[in-house]
Motif scaffolding. Sequence first.
Motif, short mmCIF file in Angstrom:
data_model
loop_
_atom_site.label_atom_id
_atom_site.label_comp_id
_atom_site.label_asym_id
_atom_site.label_seq_id
_atom_site.Cartn_x
_atom_site.Cartn_y
_atom_site.Cartn_z
N SER A 270 -82.77 -8.46 76.54
CA SER A 270 -83.64 -9.43 75.30
C SER A 270 -83.06 -8.06 73.92
N GLU A 271 -82.90 -9.29 72.60
CA GLU A 271 -82.86 -7.38 71.63
C GLU A 271 -83.94 -7.24 71.29
N ALA A 272 -84.77 -8.65 70.96
CA ALA A 272 -85.91 -8.73 70.06
C ALA A 272 -86.70 -10.00 71.46
N PRO A 273 -88.21 -9.61 71.27
CA PRO A 273 -88.96 -8.11 70.56
C PRO A 273 -89.07 -6.91 71.86
N LYS A 274 -89.38 -6.11 71.53
CA LYS A 274 -89.57 -4.00 72.09
C LYS A 274 -89.93 -4.20 73.14
N ILE A 275 -89.63 -4.70 74.12
CA ILE A 275 -90.35 -4.16 75.97
C ILE A 275 -90.71 -3.13 76.23
N ALA A 276 -90.37 -2.61 75.62
CA ALA A 276 -91.22 -0.18 76.56
C ALA A 276 -92.13 -1.14 75.86
N PRO A 277 -92.91 -1.30 74.69
CA PRO A 277 -94.25 -0.88 74.25
C PRO A 277 -95.21 -1.45 75.60
N HIS A 278 -94.79 -2.20 76.67
CA HIS A 278 -95.35 -3.36 77.22
C HIS A 278 -95.25 -4.24 78.73
N ARG A 279 -94.56 -3.12 78.60
CA ARG A 279 -93.77 -2.16 80.18
C ARG A 279 -94.90 -2.21 80.92
N GLU A 280 -96.27 -1.34 80.64
CA GLU A 280 -96.15 -0.92 82.00
C GLU A 280 -97.52 -2.13 82.29
N GLU B 136 -76.64 -5.13 73.44
CA GLU B 136 -75.88 -5.09 72.99
C GLU B 136 -74.82 -6.10 71.77
N THR B 137 -76.22 -6.45 71.03
CA THR B 137 -76.00 -7.76 69.77
C THR B 137 -74.37 -8.68 70.52
N ILE B 138 -74.33 -8.93 71.80
CA ILE B 138 -72.98 -9.64 71.74
C ILE B 138 -73.40 -10.58 72.72
N GLY B 139 -72.80 -11.27 72.73
CA GLY B 139 -72.96 -13.45 73.05
C GLY B 139 -74.30 -13.48 72.81
N PHE B 140 -75.05 -14.56 73.26
CA PHE B 140 -76.23 -15.45 72.93
C PHE B 140 -78.00 -14.95 73.27
N VAL B 141 -77.68 -13.54 74.01
CA VAL B 141 -78.47 -13.22 74.27
C VAL B 141 -78.55 -12.30 72.96
N GLY B 142 -76.89 -11.01 72.19
CA GLY B 142 -76.85 -10.25 71.58
C GLY B 142 -76.97 -11.56 69.59
N ARG B 143 -76.49 -12.66 69.66
CA ARG B 143 -77.00 -13.34 68.74
C ARG B 143 -78.65 -13.67 68.76
N ARG B 144 -79.70 -13.38 69.40
CA ARG B 144 -81.08 -13.67 69.96
C ARG B 144 -81.48 -15.18 69.71
N GLU B 145 -80.53 -15.81 70.55
CA GLU B 145 -80.54 -16.96 70.66
C GLU B 145 -81.53 -17.36 72.45
N GLY B 146 -81.86 -16.67 72.81
CA GLY B 146 -82.00 -16.78 74.03
C GLY B 146 -83.15 -15.21 74.79
N ILE B 147 -83.51 -15.03 75.74
CA ILE B 147 -83.85 -14.01 76.79
C ILE B 147 -83.89 -14.12 78.38
N ALA B 148 -83.36 -13.86 78.65
CA ALA B 148 -82.43 -13.71 80.02
C ALA B 148 -82.90 -12.76 80.76
N ALA B 149 -83.54 -13.28 82.26
CA ALA B 149 -84.25 -12.21 82.68
C ALA B 149 -83.57 -12.40 84.08
N ILE B 150 -82.66 -10.69 85.25
CA ILE B 150 -82.52 -11.06 86.50
C ILE B 150 -83.14 -10.51 87.43
N ALA B 151 -83.85 -10.79 88.34
CA ALA B 151 -85.09 -9.99 89.18
C ALA B 151 -84.42 -10.18 90.91
N THR B 152 -85.17 -9.49 91.81
CA THR B 152 -84.61 -9.30 92.74
C THR B 152 -86.45 -8.64 93.69
#
Length: 272
Positions: A212-222, A247-263
Amino acid sequence: SVGPGVGALPAMPVADTLKRSASDGTIAETVDRTSLFGAQTPQGFLFGEIRDAHRAAASAGRADFTDDAAIAEWAGMTVRLVEGSPDNLKLTRADDIQRADRSLARVPAMIDVRTGNGYDVHQLVPGDHVTLCGVRIAHDRTLSGHSDADVGLHALTDALLATCGAGDIGDHFPPSDPQWRGAASHIFVRHAVALVTRHGGRLCNADVTLISEAPKIAPHREAMRMAIADMTGLALERVSVKATTNETIGFVGRREGIAAIATASVVYGDGA
Ligand code: MG
């Protein structure tokens, strides 16, 4: 087989050849081991009967019995042999306890560890907040889609389902079903954890990466880690939430969406 006047005793056929010694330390004879058994515990009796037998033996001054069955026999009860187990170790000497500890600590023949992964994307549209890994974050856009569109928890749900071949989130919670509109996505995670448990699995860890480009995740991680620990029953140290920009590249970079991967890793069967 335990009933009035009848007790039961687990026993193993004697495997060793038995010798009777003479007083000079030589063998006096070889004892026929046919129909000889080693007695194990626990031994079963009706409580009142075995208690009365113990009291009668004590009153008679008998202190030479080596197990409950011997007292029952002396008291005239019938004691039936049932099949014992070679794994039912007798703990008499200190090294018996060490041997039992070693066998209990032995690693199972196969540890059935399964790893599942999940991936999800939701589109960003005008709005005032996003919900990521169970945490509501004020933002100038919102994620559109099924339920609260929590990509992190949707990816995690898929990772969990993958460990027991249970399909994906859409199979369990069809986007077409109106009851899931706006639903809090912890419902999906909890459902997947319950399925894993029903399949005999024990969840070992969960790891989510938000892209995700925004919002910032770090303050909410815990807060996110705590939310996932709560909905999965995992200890906090077994829950990881990470974030990266695109890195501002692609659809996430253009802030068109947020992606997630999980294990997720789950131990199934005896190893659990
Ligand atoms: Mg989704």
